[in-house]
Design a protein around this motif. Structure first.
Motif, PDB file in Angstrom:
ATOM      1  N   GLY A  91       0.836  -1.088  -0.081  1.00  0.00           N
ATOM      2  CA  GLY A  91      -0.022  -0.067  -0.023  1.00  0.00           C
ATOM      3  C   GLY A  91       0.860   1.276   0.077  1.00  0.00           C
ATOM      4  O   GLY A  91       0.278   2.363   0.316  1.00  0.00           O
ATOM      5  N   ALA A  92       2.226   1.253  -0.321  1.00  0.00           N
ATOM      6  CA  ALA A  92       3.061   2.233  -0.397  1.00  0.00           C
ATOM      7  C   ALA A  92       3.240   2.743  -1.790  1.00  0.00           C
ATOM      8  O   ALA A  92       3.339   1.720  -2.755  1.00  0.00           O
ATOM      9  CB  ALA A  92       4.234   2.211   0.391  1.00  0.00           C
ATOM     10  N   PRO A  93       3.798   4.010  -2.286  1.00  0.00           N
ATOM     11  CA  PRO A  93       4.017   4.251  -3.534  1.00  0.00           C
ATOM     12  C   PRO A  93       5.527   3.577  -3.980  1.00  0.00           C
ATOM     13  O   PRO A  93       6.321   3.407  -3.060  1.00  0.00           O
ATOM     14  CB  PRO A  93       3.911   5.753  -3.645  1.00  0.00           C
ATOM     15  N   THR A  94       5.438   3.275  -5.154  1.00  0.00           N
ATOM     16  CA  THR A  94       6.715   2.723  -5.618  1.00  0.00           C
ATOM     17  C   THR A  94       7.625   3.930  -5.990  1.00  0.00           C
ATOM     18  O   THR A  94       7.247   4.907  -6.171  1.00  0.00           O
ATOM     19  CB  THR A  94       6.498   1.915  -7.078  1.00  0.00           C
ATOM     20  N   PRO A  95       9.010   3.675  -6.055  1.00  0.00           N
ATOM     21  CA  PRO A  95       9.948   4.851  -6.636  1.00  0.00           C
ATOM     22  C   PRO A  95       9.573   5.261  -8.053  1.00  0.00           C
ATOM     23  O   PRO A  95       9.018   4.351  -8.659  1.00  0.00           O
ATOM     24  CB  PRO A  95      11.235   4.166  -6.732  1.00  0.00           C
ATOM     25  N   VAL A  96       9.521   6.731  -8.248  1.00  0.00           N
ATOM     26  CA  VAL A  96       9.379   6.996  -9.712  1.00  0.00           C
ATOM     27  C   VAL A  96      10.311   6.330 -10.621  1.00  0.00           C
ATOM     28  O   VAL A  96      11.516   6.465 -10.468  1.00  0.00           O
ATOM     29  CB  VAL A  96       9.560   8.485  -9.482  1.00  0.00           C
TER      30      VAL A  96
END
Length: 563
Positions: A396-401
């Protein structure tokens, strides 16, 4: 702080996009101007119901990205719905055409490319164009969505809700535009003036304005989009015999000049799915992924009530296993309340030719997590088929750009030929069910025979009349509604229910409400606060005429399947 080496940057992406479950392969990361096939960029299949955004300037490859994602979803057994605005996506049913340029690109990405076809269902609004006709009854479409198509203001929208309320009361089925026109003509006639007066808040002048707008819709040929048989959105959830998800492509090339119509029809499909699907919780893969192309058309000039309903639908439909991806040019095309619900981002190149473009670029950069890229430069220099990506990982966390070179579709990138379209449509199991329009005995015919029924005597749906044990439930429901509206449930003296004790003497109708009020909206909001989240189930349990009047969704829709 020392800058990272290329290998450190690549390792950050590699770690960030390593997942344990099924995934959609998006492409390979580009770091320091080189494509790194050992750093694949992926999207977890189980996170696709967290919604997403595919954005970018015209010509940067958004449609091809949508095409590629739809293929992989189908292969994973996930049904897909997409709106084909330009006809470019109809090639999904045709094998891709390999070439030296394409094969060189896929080899660079490490993509094992082969030409394939996918199971496609071609749909067309009202049969306008190639595809199985998609229609909605006026009653099902509801007053809020219809107001959007008719470009009504807030006061007129509230008045249209009262007209729908009246039709619901009187058992006047609104199947098509002529049914709604007949009801409005009845209310503005001498015969209907008493009923009009009892609808406090609806003036004859406003009803006349709505009638003129309705006639204008008919003059534009829009009657073909409304009627029976009504399309069942459950058809969008099918899979093929080999287990692949069916891609339902709504063909819209002939309707590019009617953006409010097709964008609102898409919202109707979503609202019907929202109202009919059961809660599903967290799934390994979504039940359906819904791509909403040209999303800015949905929001431009939308009323406050319409935007609130969209926001609520996007927020809650996730738990029913449906993922929505909005496809548009810039994130600013999507209201912030909706944008905040979109966890997965595929951002193609942006242009910065004007001060407004520069402002949009700055705003877009600010919405991404901190990264190793200079995003303001990357987003203006990315090539066709490249995009800046961040998605929600399995925790549920954003992945690296990651700047990504995107994979190529394996079916035809472009329109299918007419013979293929005809063959697929003729073989469709839906063709026999929806191709022939029908016209049952509804409001138009009933009013032609002798006008509306008296208040409280509307035709009941078989099997839904209240039993003797419902009297107390009916009385409490009417008390709550009267408290909210300041008058009786239907705005007029009400005949007692068959099983209820004799009613007290009729009361005079309350004074007309101010034009800006929204009585039906107040009912829904008031009952929601009194009864909590179980309002809809409570109304259904009543099994009464009042229950049917209040069973419309947050968009005012009322499907025949839910009545």
């Amino acid at each position: 702080m020392a800058s990272k080496s290329t290998e450190e940057k690549v390792q950050t992406i590699r770690d960030g996009y390593t997942f344990t479950g099924s995934v959609i392969e998006l492409g390979a990361a580009i770091v320091d101007d080189a494509v790194h096939t050992d750093a694949p960029v992926r999207l977890p299949l189980g996170m696709m119901n967290r919604h997403g955004l595919v954005a970018g300037a015209t010509g940067t490859g958004k449609t091809v990205t949508l095409h590629m994602m739809a293929e992989q979803l189908s292969a994973a057994g996930v049904p897909v719905f997409l709106a084909d605005i330009k006809g470019d996506l109809s090639g999904l049913a045709t094998p891709g055409a390999g070439g030296d340029k394409l094969l060189a690109r896929t080899k660079e990405l490490g993509q094992d490319w082969s030409a394939k076809t996918f199971p496609v269902e071609y749909l067309a609004l009202g049969g306008n164009g190639k595809g199985v006709p998609v229609r909605a009854s006026i009653t099902s479409f509801g007053p809020i969505l219809l107001s959007r198509v008719m470009d009504l203001n807030d006061t007129q929208e509230s008045s249209l809700q009262l007209i729908f309320h009246f039709a619901d009361q009187q058992g006047l089925e609104l199947d098509d535009l002529k049914d709604l026109r007949a009801v409005i003509q009845h209310l503005t006639s001498d015969e209907g003036k008493e009923a009009l007066a009892q609808l406090g808040g609806l003036s004859k002048a406003t009803a006349g304005v709505i009638l003129r707008e309705l006639v204008a819709l008919e003059a534009q040929g829009m009657e073909q989009f409304f009627g029976l048989p009504e399309f069942d959105p459950a058809e969008l959830l099918r899979t093929s015999p080999d287990g692949r998800g069916i891609i339902s492509a709504l063909e819209l090339p002939t309707l590019q000049d009617k953006p409010a119509l097709f964008s609102t029809f898409l919202m109707w499909l979503l609202s019907e799915l929202f109202e009919t699907l059961p809660e599903a919780g967290d799934l390994d893969k979504p039940k359906l992924v819904f791509f909403f192309d040209e999303a800015h058309l949905l929001f431009n000039g939308a009323s406050k009530a319409f935007l609130q309903a969209i926001t609520q639908t996007v927020r809650l439909i996730r738990s029913k296993g449906v993922g929505i991806f909005f496809v548009t040019q810039t994130p600013k095309d999507v209201p912030s309340d909706v944008l905040g619900q979109l966890a997965n981002r595929v951002q193609h190149a942006l242009r910065a030719f004007t001060p407004d473009d520069a402002k949009a670029l700055k705003a877009t950069v600010s919405t991404f997590p901190v990264s190793d890229y200079e995003l303001d430069k990357v987003l203006t220099s990315a090539g066709i088929g490249e995009a800046v990506i961040t998605v929600m990982n399995e925790k549920g966390a954003p992945t690296p750009v990651a700047l990504t070179r995107l994979r190529a579709p394996e079916s035809l990138m472009g329109p299918a030929d007419a013979a293929t379209l005809d063959q697929v449509i003729q073989a469709s199991p839906l063709a026999a069910k929806y191709s022939q329009a029908t016209d049952r005995d509804s409001a138009f015919e009933k009013l032609q025979r002798g006008g509306a029924a008296a208040p409280g005597t509307a035709d009941a749906t078989p099997g839904t009349a209240p039993g003797p044990d419902q009297a107390s439930v009916d009385a409490e429901a009417r008390r709550i509604e009267a408290e909210i509206l300041g008058h009786t449930a239907d705005g007029a003296p009400q005949a007692p229910a068959p099983s209820a004790p004799p009613a007290p003497a009729p009361q005079a109708p309350a004074p007309p409400a101010p034009q800006q009020s929204n009585p039906m909206g107040d009912i829904m909001e008031g009952l929601g606060s009194v009864l909590g989240g179980g309002m809809k189930s409570m109304v259904r349990s009543m099994g009464t005429q009042l229950g049917r009047e209040l069973s419309r969704s947050i968009f005012g829709t009322s499907s025949r399947r839910r009545r």
